[in-house]
Design a protein around this motif. Sequence first.
Motif, PDB file in Angstrom:
ATOM      1  N   HIS A  86       0.825  -1.211   0.000  1.00 43.34           N
ATOM      2  CA  HIS A  86       0.000   0.000   0.000  1.00 43.34           C
ATOM      3  C   HIS A  86       0.862   1.266   0.000  1.00 43.34           C
ATOM      4  N   VAL A  87       1.938   1.206  -0.791  1.00 44.27           N
ATOM      5  CA  VAL A  87       2.843   2.338  -0.971  1.00 44.27           C
ATOM      6  C   VAL A  87       2.828   2.732  -2.444  1.00 44.27           C
ATOM      7  N   PRO A  88       2.674   4.018  -2.783  1.00 45.40           N
ATOM      8  CA  PRO A  88       2.704   4.435  -4.192  1.00 45.40           C
ATOM      9  C   PRO A  88       4.018   4.013  -4.846  1.00 45.40           C
ATOM     10  N   PRO A  89       3.971   3.352  -6.001  1.00 50.25           N
ATOM     11  CA  PRO A  89       5.199   2.821  -6.600  1.00 50.25           C
ATOM     12  C   PRO A  89       6.126   3.873  -7.204  1.00 50.25           C
ATOM     13  N   PHE A  90       5.594   4.976  -7.661  1.00 48.63           N
ATOM     14  CA  PHE A  90       6.437   6.000  -8.287  1.00 48.63           C
ATOM     15  C   PHE A  90       6.901   7.009  -7.232  1.00 48.63           C
TER      16      PHE A  90
END
Length: 319
Positions: A222-226
């Motif tokens: 649940h962490v933004p990949p960019f």
Amino acid sequence: MPRNSTRKPRRFRQLLLLVVLGFLLVNAVAFFHAWRFTHFTTEPGAHTDNPEQLTPLQKVDILLTGIKNPKPRNQTTPSFPYRTVYLNSLNGRLEAWYSAVPHPRGTVALFHGYTSCKSKLLTEAAYFRGLGYSVLLTDFAGNGGSAGNVCTIGHHEAADVAAVTRWLQRRPGAVVLYGNSMGAEAILRAESELGVRPTANLVECPYGSMLQTASNRFLSMHVPPFPLANLLVFWGGVQNNFWAFDLDATRFATNISTPTLLLWGEADQRVTRLETDAIFANLRGPKQRQNFPHSGHEPYWRKNKQLWEETVAGFLTIL
């Protein structure tokens, strides 16, 4: 001179400094993570759990400190007759277990996934032997009993697939390649870019691209990949002397005419249906596909034993 005119350049320089420091910090974190992902240690201890199994506090700790990545070791040996053989690859000496059956239909070469080793494929190997195939289980370079400690998630490992396949092709009989996850990715690259030509492929859950699989890991926490996923792929390739953005099974598939069975688990959070659809659509030769309900990124015989066995046996009968 008005004070505001001197404050603006100073604030701009401070902002620019913060941006530069932030950029350097993010890259330093990505560089460190990339190194931990692609270099196993000899330190004792357990490997970090899969992202889906971590608590929120553990996920924060992993984001800050990186994963624990001890070199995978073979904890068991085959219950069926076998001998240990050593093969030479561009990546170093590979350790493999070779088990011949009387009057074989051919040989199945088995290739494991990331942070794994050949002993994790003994159930599959035993089933192939029951179908009348000799088997060869190989530790990729950096894993198990093979030389080194570097793992490139499928890129350099393709050279190991090539070495194994060519060793087997100097012997009579069909050569079938079986791999899951990283092993499947390495098989597809070996055929697309290294000229490997086996009789058939059985590939389980190959990922669409290195960037996509890195992004999926961040999404599973649940962490933004960019931009971390992009930087992780960039530094992982730079550290290991290849352009990791080109590690792309969707593109590899366009060059593959080998009969191929593609397998995927419907509960897989690390390889998506869209990735699997794209790979299957791009395969150029005879192809079959089977999805497995309730199975994640794991051996499909665990939750769908009968379906897995029937699918594999059915595919091999048409060769």
